[in-house]
Scaffold this active site. Structure first.
Site, PDB file in Angstrom:
ATOM      1  N   ILE A   1       0.810  -1.214   0.000  1.00  0.00           N
ATOM      2  CA  ILE A   1       0.000   0.000   0.000  1.00  0.00           C
ATOM      3  C   ILE A   1       0.846   1.267   0.000  1.00  0.00           C
ATOM      4  CG2 ILE A   1      -1.917  -1.135   1.152  1.00  0.00           C
ATOM      5  CD1 ILE A   1      -0.964   0.211   3.750  1.00  0.00           C
ATOM      6  N   GLY A   2       2.142   1.117   0.111  1.00  0.00           N
ATOM      7  CA  GLY A   2       2.990   2.310   0.142  1.00  0.00           C
ATOM      8  C   GLY A   2       4.447   1.935  -0.044  1.00  0.00           C
ATOM      9  N   GLN A   3       5.213   2.945  -0.333  1.00  0.00           N
ATOM     10  CA  GLN A   3       6.641   2.740  -0.531  1.00  0.00           C
ATOM     11  C   GLN A   3       7.389   3.830   0.230  1.00  0.00           C
ATOM     12  OE1 GLN A   3       8.383   0.276  -2.056  1.00  0.00           O
ATOM     13  NE2 GLN A   3      10.242   1.290  -1.296  1.00  0.00           N
ATOM     14  N   GLY A   4       8.305   3.408   1.028  1.00  0.00           N
ATOM     15  CA  GLY A   4       9.119   4.369   1.765  1.00  0.00           C
ATOM     16  C   GLY A   4      10.508   4.463   1.176  1.00  0.00           C
ATOM     17  N   ALA A   5      11.323   5.209   1.841  1.00  0.00           N
ATOM     18  CA  ALA A   5      12.679   5.417   1.349  1.00  0.00           C
ATOM     19  C   ALA A   5      13.490   4.146   1.406  1.00  0.00           C
ATOM     20  CB  ALA A   5      13.366   6.517   2.169  1.00  0.00           C
ATOM     21  N   SER A   6      13.230   3.290   2.363  1.00  0.00           N
ATOM     22  CA  SER A   6      14.047   2.087   2.527  1.00  0.00           C
ATOM     23  C   SER A   6      13.236   0.805   2.466  1.00  0.00           C
ATOM     24  CB  SER A   6      14.781   2.143   3.871  1.00  0.00           C
ATOM     25  OG  SER A   6      13.861   2.229   4.934  1.00  0.00           O
ATOM     26  N   GLY A   7      12.025   0.897   2.070  1.00  0.00           N
ATOM     27  CA  GLY A   7      11.220  -0.316   1.989  1.00  0.00           C
ATOM     28  C   GLY A   7       9.762   0.004   1.716  1.00  0.00           C
TER      29      GLY A   7
ATOM     30  N   LYS B   1       5.809  -3.189   7.802  1.00  0.00           N
ATOM     31  CA  LYS B   1       6.763  -2.274   7.194  1.00  0.00           C
ATOM     32  C   LYS B   1       8.065  -3.036   7.002  1.00  0.00           C
ATOM     33  CE  LYS B   1       4.557   1.850   8.905  1.00  0.00           C
ATOM     34  NZ  LYS B   1       4.701   3.192   9.475  1.00  0.00           N
TER      35      LYS B   1
ATOM     36  N   ASP C   1       9.711  13.889  15.608  1.00  0.00           N
ATOM     37  CA  ASP C   1       9.275  13.901  14.215  1.00  0.00           C
ATOM     38  C   ASP C   1       7.753  13.925  14.141  1.00  0.00           C
ATOM     39  OD1 ASP C   1       9.574  14.019  11.516  1.00  0.00           O
ATOM     40  OD2 ASP C   1       9.923  11.883  11.227  1.00  0.00           O
TER      41      ASP C   1
END
EC number: 2.7.11.1
Length: 1224
Positions: A953-959, A977, A1067
């Site tokens: 459902i999503g893509q992050g910077a490292s996975g 994640k 954050d």
């Protein structure tokens, strides 16, 4: 018996009724002769000064019990031989055991009364010198009775008493009187002789000279004095007298024969070396010392001193018999407090070590204890150390001191004599002080300290060792940034300059808030991927100011004609007209220096250009960041190391071809671009610009240095012309820049240049030729044919460089706000270090790849040869050798040539390679440690067996982020994640975050379910919040104040829980606030969660951007949990306006604005209620001390009067629908 008074020219005499002592030595008396007769007054005869004769002889009539080595005994022997005592004074004996100052004072007073006639007559002889008088007052009453055994016993007692007081009476300037004399002075019972002594100091020089002669004679005659009898006062020779005089600093209370009355007369006299009253006596200037004479006699002195120590002579100081009698050298005796109050102790400490081996010399044949004691080289406690022969000079100086007046020679004697007497520990203490003074006077010489004494040597050595200061440990201070009078930065790291210019922070803003700029740039660098990699780039010269100004001047055409004229085929004929750019890097300078060696025409441009191309490419890269100029720099980056070797020929022709009339601005930016482009596309205009630069480089070494960045760009462009245009994207490779920043700064550039690899490949291909060319440049200056051929190819595509140049020139003014700005100037060269480092790494990698390819080719050749050998079955050995030779031939030239080609930068390349290797090893080791730790935390099972139906459902910077069903409960949906640890920049934070989440079970915190480590990927299983993040709601709908209050309330609850556990989220932003379909809010992303929302690409690309960060974090100050409150305030603005403040600014400029603007301004504050404005102001207090904490904010009216959580449910559904529609 006659005694010399130090400063008193009038003689005084004392007669001993029991003995006939004669003064045969008139020379002792500074030109006067005193004979004490029966009459009340002494005879005074003027006689020339002459050294005494036979002063060491002793008579058999010497039966005094003082023969055990006391200084008194020696003096009595001397005077008995020299002169007959014609008169006799009252025979007064004093109890020898008392040794008190009162007794000595009484004796002194009586003697003063008895000697009044003599003193009155001495008044008439004020201008006359006075014979030396015995130092101090001595109490010898107890010695007039008893047999020899009693005398021996009394002697031992007296010796103890003397030792006891030795440290107390150490002499000092103006305080050389014995305790008795001092007491007499206190009671105003000062004899006329003493008064005259204070008034007449002019005779001291003559006296010191005579004493010196006597000293020398005494030394020479010392071996002749021998009779080992127990000497009596009659037989005491001048030897003893000279010893007492010489030991002016160590005057003793001398015990006399119990049957002798001379002691009573001696007690009323002061040493000739005694300066008199401390307050009135003025020290005469020190007499000149005959160093030659001293040196010639030093050998004899050392021998006699050593002999005396070797003999069995008993030392008066070795027993405690005389401890009761104070001596001037003894500072530690507490028996005479009045004496200490006379300021004698203070000065005595400074001078106590000066009376050293004295004049007394030991007869080598002396065997008797009594005789040897009388000649012991040191008559005072711890005064005379046994000085080794190498100590000659100090010994001589000491002896001279002894013979001269103490007051005059005290400055010379300070610290000279070492206290090596084995018995005097206390004395050594004062001596060490004196030695310290001496060593400090002479620069703490090791030789000086060692010569003074072993103790002093050790002390001085220890002092020297203690003075040493260790160098810093693990110091990482790379640059000191300062601000000059004009508000410009000095010493600003190159990448910082580039970042500032790229971020649009104007020079005016930098001058307004210089400290804030430094703080935010440092913070930005710290948050970069590999901050340590930038360390290598931070070294540059202060001449960057000039270079920066030069770079700013680049916007204008070069003033010098060299720029226009330079452009010959060789590229070396230009005049050094544009040296205004000085290369910021020391490495560049080194390269330039090496380049200077090359011939100015061909070799210089090639070599310098190659190195300068490296430098220029950094500068140009800076420009390219603003413009598409990066391809050249990237090509150079890949080629940087090899290009250093020797791209001369390519650079020379290309540079000449590329040399053009291009303006400095175009030169600076296009230098890399235009040069690379020129070399790659070589448009005429670009060619003109680069040739002018090249000419400048060849013009002179200085110009080369200034132009090295330009030239380097040209050379490299020529070397690898084809790859430059695509090489623009390689700029992001420089680790100093964040990927997001580089992409944002040059999106168009990326499009224009996306192939740094080909450029590097081309460069690698040319690397082999470059080393050869460079070698040739140094020797034959012949340009290799391959490089020239390569340059022509680049000219073919001139259009791209022209476009690049135009883009660069247009962008340069924008990104460099003012051409005159120092920052802008420095910015151009800023890239040099980064490019160099990246080029080093890339070039090394390429070289390794090339070697690998060569090895593969060699292997293939070998295999081919082997196959041929099998077929032929013969000549296998020959084939093997041939294959080996063929294999060896290609690789050998490549490595050999590479070092020569990198003669200028070879060392730098090696260093960079070592650093990179070390970093890789360190990183690998650290990663292994982190993985080992994670294995202990994570579940060892396989998540694929527990969770199925994974949907991304999503893509992050490292996975990626996946949804999955729990096998144990199909209705339970979890969020997984998945992170690739190799791509995770800060792996060490993952461990802490997992531990925090495991211990943070709260309704407003996303629940942590489990974690798995599978094949290098970290799987974090968390509670799934189907509503998505708050960012979806913010971007797709408008929120009311009541709804904003709900979000703030739920977030504050979670923050309060975290803060209570000592956890700071750091954050807080809309991306990390998750909602479910019911509107429930939970905080997530404790440092490793990837962003799920891909709608706002800007947010994804700005990983780690500080838009929500508090000023104290940006300014690198200490911060606490209240930073989360500031972030909450920024999130409120985000909910009100749809985005956080400064979102459209570059990350670095956003940091600057956060640090300098304080509380951000709302776009439409009038439309907001008082409660929300008050709440927002409380959250956004710049001073965190005034900022509210989570608990306080929970009680604010804005929070207490907010809506219910259910009010958020419609917003969540709307956001989901819009998101689905967008995806369709």
């Amino acid at each position: 018996m006659s005694i010399l008074s130090e400063n008193n020219p009038t003689p005084t005499s004392i007669t001993d009724p029991n003995e006939s002592s004669h003064l045969h030595n008139p020379e002792l008396n500074s030109g006067t002769r005193v004979a004490s007769g029966p009459g009340p007054g002494p005879e005074v005869e003027s006689t020339p000064l002459a050294p005494p004769t036979e002063v060491m002889n002793t008579t058999s009539a010497n039966t005094s019990s003082l023969s055990l080595g006391s200084p008194m005994h020696e003096k009595i022997k001397q005077f008995d031989q020299d002169e007959v005592d014609t008169g006799e004074t009252n025979d007064r004996t004093i109890d020898s055991g008392s040794g008190d100052i009162d007794d000595s004072q009484q004796s002194h007073n009586n003697n003063n009364n008895e000697s009044n006639p003599e003193s009155s007559e001495a008044d008439d002889e004020k201008t006359q010198g006075m014979p030396p008088r015995m130092p101090g007052t001595f109490n010898v009453k107890g010695l007039h009775q008893g047999d020899d055994s009693d005398n021996e016993k009394q002697y031992t007692e007296l010796t103890k008493s003397i030792n006891k007081r030795t440290s107390k009476d150490s002499y000092s300037l103006g305080t050389l009187e014995s305790p008795g004399t001092l007491n007499a002075l206190e009671t105003n019972n000062v004899s006329p002789a003493v008064i005259e002594e204070e008034q007449h100091t002019s005779s001291l020089e003559d006296l010191s000279l005579s004493l010196q002669h006597q000293n020398e004679n005494a030394r020479l005659s010392a071996p002749r004095s021998a009779p080992p009898q127990v000497p009596t006062s009659k037989t005491s020779s001048f030897h003893d007298m000279s010893s007492v005089i010489s030991s002016s600093t160590s005057v003793h209370k001398i015990p006399s024969n119990p049957t002798s009355t001379r002691g009573s007369h001696l007690s009323s006299y002061k040493s000739t070396l005694d300066p008199g009253k401390p307050a009135q006596a003025a020290a005469p200037p020190p007499p000149e010392i005959d160093i030659d004479n001293l040196l010639t006699k030093s050998e004899l002195d050392s021998e006699t001193d050593t002999l005396s120590s070797a003999t069995n002579s008993p030392n008066l100081l070795r027993n405690d018999t005389l401890q009761g009698i104070p001596t001037r050298d003894d500072e530690n005796i507490d028996d005479s407090p009045r004496q200490l109050s006379q300021n004698t102790s203070a000065t005595s400490r400074n001078t106590s070590g000066t009376s050293t081996s004295t004049v007394v010399k030991n007869s080598r044949s002396g065997t008797s204890k009594s005789t040897s004691t009388s000649t012991a080289h040191n008559q005072t406690a711890a005064i005379t150390p046994i000085i080794p022969s190498h100590n000659k000079f100090h010994q001589q100086v000491i002896n001279t001191n002894a013979t001269n007046s103490s007051s005059s020679l005290e400055p010379l004697g300070v610290g000279i004599n070492s206290n090596s007497s084995p018995k005097s520990g206390k004395k050594r203490k004062s001596g060490s002080k004196v030695r310290g003074v001496f060593s400090s006077m002479f620069g703490k010489n090791k030789s000086t300290s060692s010569s003074s004494s072993s103790n002093s040597g050790s002390n001085s050595h220890s002092q020297e060792v203690n003075i040493k200061i260790s160098t810093p440990f693990n110091a990482k201070h790379l640059a000191h940034v300062g601000i000059d009078d004009n508000g410009s930065y000095t010493g600003l790291p190159i990448e910082w300059e580039r970042l500032l210019s790229a971020s649009g922070i104007t020079k005016k803003e930098q001058q307004q808030h210089p400290q804030a700029v430094m703080d935010i740039v440092a913070f930005y660098q710290d948050t970069s991927e590999n901050p340590d990699d930038a360390a290598f780039k931070k070294f540059h010269f202060d001449n960057n100011k000039s270079s920066s100004s030069g770079w700013s001047n680049e916007n204008t055409p070069p003033a010098t004609p060299g720029g226009s004229n330079s452009g010959s085929g060789s590229g070396g004929g230009g005049a050094p007209s544009s040296p205004h750019r000085t290369p910021p890097s020391s490495i560049i300078e080194k390269n330039n220096v090496e380049q200077k060696v090359i011939t100015p025409s061909q070799s210089m441009p090639t070599k310098t250009e190659s190195k300068q191309s490296e430098n220029q490419h950094p500068h140009e890269d800076n420009a390219t960041q603003y413009t598409p100029r990066t391809p050249t720099s990237h090509v150079q980056e890949g080629q940087f190391i090899p290009s250093r070797p020797a791209p001369k020929p390519p650079s020379t022709p290309l540079s000449s071809m590329s040399v053009s009339h291009k303006t400095p601005s175009s030169q600076s930016l296009p230098r890399s671009d235009s040069q690379s482009d020129i070399r790659s596309s070589t448009p005429k205009s670009h060619q003109d610009v680069s040739p002018s630069k090249i000419k400048i480089r060849s013009i002179s070494s200085k110009s080369l240095k200034s132009m090295r960045s330009r030239k380097s760009g040209d050379k490299f462009t020529h070397i690898a012309p084809a790859p430059p245009p695509p090489s623009l994207p390689s700029i992001p490779k420089s680790k100093s820049h964040s990927a997001s920043l580089s992409s944002q700064l040059r999106p168009a550039t990326n499009g224009s240049t996306t192939a740094p690899i080909p450029a590097s490949a081309a460069f690698g291909g040319e690397n082999n030729a470059l080393p050869k060319q460079r070698i040739n440049e140094f020797k034959a200056h012949r340009a290799p044919p391959p490089p020239p051929s390569a340059p022509p190819a680049p000219p073919v595509p001139p259009a791209p460089p022209a476009n690049l140049l135009s883009e660069q020139t247009s962008e340069i003014p924008q990104q460099r706000t003012a051409p005159s700005q120092a920052l802008a100037d420095v910015t151009a060269p800023t890239n040099i270090y980064e490019i160099q480092q990246t080029k080093y790494q890339e070039a090394q990698q390429k070289l390794r790849e090339k070697k690998a390819r060569e090895l593969e080719e060699i292997q293939r050749l070998r295999e081919k040869n082997e196959r041929q050998n099998r077929q032929q079955e013969t000549g296998q050995n020959n084939a093997d050798t041939a294959s080996g030779g063929s294999n060896i031939a290609p690789p050998v030239p490549v490595p050999n040539k590479k070092p020569p080609s990198g003669s200028g930068g070879g060392r730098d390349a090696k260093q960079a390679a070592l650093i990179a290797q070390k970093k890789r090893e360190e990183k690998k080791r650290k990663n292994l440690q982190i993985i080992a730790k994670l294995k202990t935390i994570c579940n060892p099972g396989d998540p694929n067996e527990l969770y199925v139906d994974l949907v991304k459902i999503g893509q992050g910077a490292s996975g990626g982020v996946f949804l999955a069903h729990d096998v144990r409960d199909k209705s339970n949906i979890v969020a997984i994640k998945q992170m690739n640890l190799e791509q995770q920049p800060k792996k060490e934070l993952i461990i802490n975050e997992i531990l925090v989440m495991k211990g943070s079970s709260h309704p407003n915190i996303v629940n942590f379910i489990d974690s798995y480590l599978l094949k290098g990927d970290l799987w974090v299983i968390m509670e799934y919040m189907e509503g998505g993040s708050l960012t979806d709601i913010v971007t797709h709908s408008v929120m009311t104040e009541g709804q904003i209050g709900v979000v703030c309330r739920e977030t504050l609850k979670g923050l309060k829980f975290l803060h209570s556990k000592g956890v700071i989220h750091r954050d807080i932003k809309s991306d990390n606030i998750l909602l479910n379909m019911d509107g429930n809010i939970k905080i997530t992303d404790f440092g490793f969660c990837a962003q799920i929302n891909e709608i706002n690409s800007k947010r994804i690309t700005m990983v780690g951007t500080p838009y929500w960060m508090a000023p104290e974090i940006v300014s690198r100050k200490e911060y606490g949990p209240k930073v989360d409150v500031w972030s909450l305030g920024i999130m409120i603005i985000e909910m009100l306006e749809g985005e956080p403040p400064y979102l459209n600014e570059t990350p670095l400029r956003a940091l600057y604005l956060i640090a300098t603007n304080g509380t951000p301004k709302l776009k439409d504050p009038e439309s907001l209620s008082y409660d929300i404005r008050k709440f927002l102001a409380w959250c956004l207090q710049v001073d965190f001390n005034k900022r509210a904490d989570a608990d306080e904010l929970l009680h604010d009216n804005f929070i207490t009067e907010c809506d219910d959580v259910s009010s958020l449910s419609p917003l969540v559904k709307i956001a989901r629908l819009k998101k689905m529609s967008e995806s369709d």
